[in-house]
Design an enzyme around this catalytic site. Structure first.
Site, short mmCIF file in Angstrom:
data_model
loop_
_atom_site.label_atom_id
_atom_site.label_comp_id
_atom_site.label_asym_id
_atom_site.label_seq_id
_atom_site.Cartn_x
_atom_site.Cartn_y
_atom_site.Cartn_z
CG ASP A 104 5.93 22.86 17.60
OD1 ASP A 104 6.63 23.84 17.29
OD2 ASP A 104 5.88 21.82 16.92
CG ASP A 300 8.49 25.87 14.26
OD1 ASP A 300 7.76 25.65 15.24
OD2 ASP A 300 9.30 25.05 13.83
#
Length: 519
Positions: A104, A300
């Site tokens: 992430d 993201d």
């Protein structure tokens, strides 16, 4: 002040990976892991988001001269989680204990379930780290203390939190072993969404400044311990449902086979996330207007969808024929104040003060953020507060914006109000997704983001998600609403759908992000 954007528990499932893992050394000397996948349907609509916090420039990372012909790169192949979340395998401890994690770019901590997690149901459905069987485990804090005194850690989510304590051990990613890596052993998972998730934890690839507890991120240690010859990593996500590989992350370089042309590099616009500037968002050949003067965007990999201002998302959902999003409050604003708003705009009143004069927004400049996806702002003390105070103000400002945009096109009043009411019907609802007719995908418009004075286009096939049901396939819009107030917003979050279309290079040394068309 440090800000934390938490939330965005998103759920769409297309593929779940399962089966055995096979490792092989290819001709280029890189370790590749073959994966199998199992198609599933609407019965597993679950995924997860991670915590985000404002950060500053990373420390200890120098410049990098990218040369794809001289890379000592470490490749980790990813599993495709419902075609919107991607995860891969790492190992912790000696002997290695294997766990699946989401890589992430929007967070910086590594966390996995602990063997001490006995009160959360989700922990019983995932692999857990057992410190007692690792010879390289290092405790942080005194294990004789109660859990809350062992350098505790709590990571908040939009609908709950996970908590645990810090530990340290060797972490293996591909062929690289990172020694004495700090991570969080999770002892309680308060987010029920993790119950159905196929991944065990999260490995954050953000900057150290956003790391909970100021723990050194895995990527920093990979660089500082001399494992990386290039201070970059790249991500390729594969949306091809026929492929056995869901994607790959390359630490220390990039794989030229997964993109075409040159990367377009743009600098990080703010010392925080992998945040960049974006310009106008175009539907077919039509400007949506709001970002024409510039908006922020966070790249993201931990977010599934494309999240952005409701003002634009409603226009996109209208253009693609998304159904199921009626917002009576919006229509009430139009019916009650529409004529007054019209008169103000026609007479030349500044659009930014129309809602103030009407009385729906305050004179002190405060404005509501109507988050149809749950969002919380956290201050430095950790105290949380809702930002949803005066929804009529935000709705009024959206109506003003929509009417003003149509006025510039010299469209008749009746048609403008009809169009605005249609946009109201497309406003996202937090309890439902925006469904579209699968048969109409070929006729839907492209949606383009302006980045670095270049257009990055998403075709309908790239922004529409096809979800397999028991007897049919349903299609959903990949655009969801996320309203962030100035000065942080307006803000877009470019998630997995965008990264699936564009191979992305994250350049730590030069604090920039590069995009090239994925293949």
């Amino acid at each position: 002040m440090s800000m934390a954007f938490k939330g965005l528990l998103v759920a769409i499932c297309i593929w779940v990976w399962s089966g055995s893992l096979a490792a092989a050394i290819s001709n280029d000397g890189l370790l590749r892991i073959g994966l199998k996948k199992l198609p599933v349907g609407l019965n597993r609509l679950n995924a997860a988001r991670i915590t985000k916090t404002e950060v500053s420039q990373p420390r200890g990372l120098g410049d990098v001269n990218i040369n794809s012909n001289n890379l000592k790169a470490n490749i980790v192949y990813l599993k495709n989680y419902f075609d919107t979340q991607y995860y891969g395998e790492i190992a912790i401890g000696s002997p290695p204990q294997y766990l699946a994690v989401v890589f992430d770019t929007g967070s910086s901590n590594l966390w996995v379930p602990s063997s001490r997690c006995i009160f959360s149901i989700a922990c019983y459905f995932h692999s857990k780290y057992r410190a007692s069987i690792s010879s390289t485990y290092t405790k942080i804090g005194n294990l004789s203390y109660p859990l809350h005194l062992r350098i505790p850690c709590k990571i908040p989510y939009g609908s709950g939190s996970i908590s645990g304590y810090f530990s340290a051990d060797n972490v293996k990613i591909g062929d690289v072993i990172i020694k004495d890596q700090e991570f969080v052993e999770v002892t309680r998972e308060g987010v029920l969404t993790f119950l159905a998730a196929r991944f065990d934890g999260v490995l954050g690839l953000g900057f150290q400044d956003i790391s909970v507890g100021e723990a050194t991120p895995v990527w920093y240690n990979m660089v500082q311990q001399g494992h990386m010859s290039q201070q970059i990593f790249s991500i390729w996500l594969n949306h091809d449902p026929t492929s056995r590989v869901g994607g790959e992350i390359v630490f220390g370089g990039f794989d030229w086979r997964h993109f075409t042309g040159d990367h377009t590099y743009v600098p990080i616009s703010k010392k925080g996330y992998w945040q960049i500037d974006v310009g106008d968002v175009i539907i077919a050949d039509n400007s949506t207007g709001l970002c024409k003067g510039g908006c922020a965007a966070i790249v993201d990999s931990g977010t599934s969808f494309l999240a952005g201002p409701t003002t634009i998302v409603a226009q996109i959902n209208h253009a693609i024929g998304a159904d199921g999003y009626a917002n009576l409050e919006c229509k009430n604003v139009v019916s009650t104040y529409g004529n007054l708003i019209w008169e103000y705009l026609v007479s030349g009143v500044r659009p930014d003060i129309v809602c103030v004069d009407i009385g729906l927004c305050s004179y002190d400049g405060s404005r509501n953020v109507k988050n149809y996806i749950e969002s919380v702002i956290e201050n430095e003390t950790g105290k949380e507060s809702s930002v949803d105070e005066t929804p009529l103000c935000t709705l009024c400002e959206m109506v003003v914006y929509w009417i003003q945009l149509q006025l510039k096109k010299q469209i008749a009043k009746e048609k403008i109000f009809s169009y605005v009411n249609e946009l109201c019907e497309k406003l996202p609802n937090p309890l439902r997704r925006s469904f579209v007719n699968c048969d109409n995908i070929a006729f839907m418009p492209d949606v383009s983001f302006t980045i670095g004075n270049k257009s990055f286009t998403l075709s309908p096939e790239q922004y529409i998600l096809k979800v397999e049901g028991k007897c049919s396939i349903v299609c959903l819009s990949g655009f969801v609403a996320l309203d962030v107030p100035p000065p942080q917003g307006p803000l877009w979050v470019l998630g997995a759908l965008f990264l699936g279309a564009y191979h992305t290079v994250f350049d730590f040394g030069n604090l920039r992000v590069g995009f090239a068309k994925a293949i």
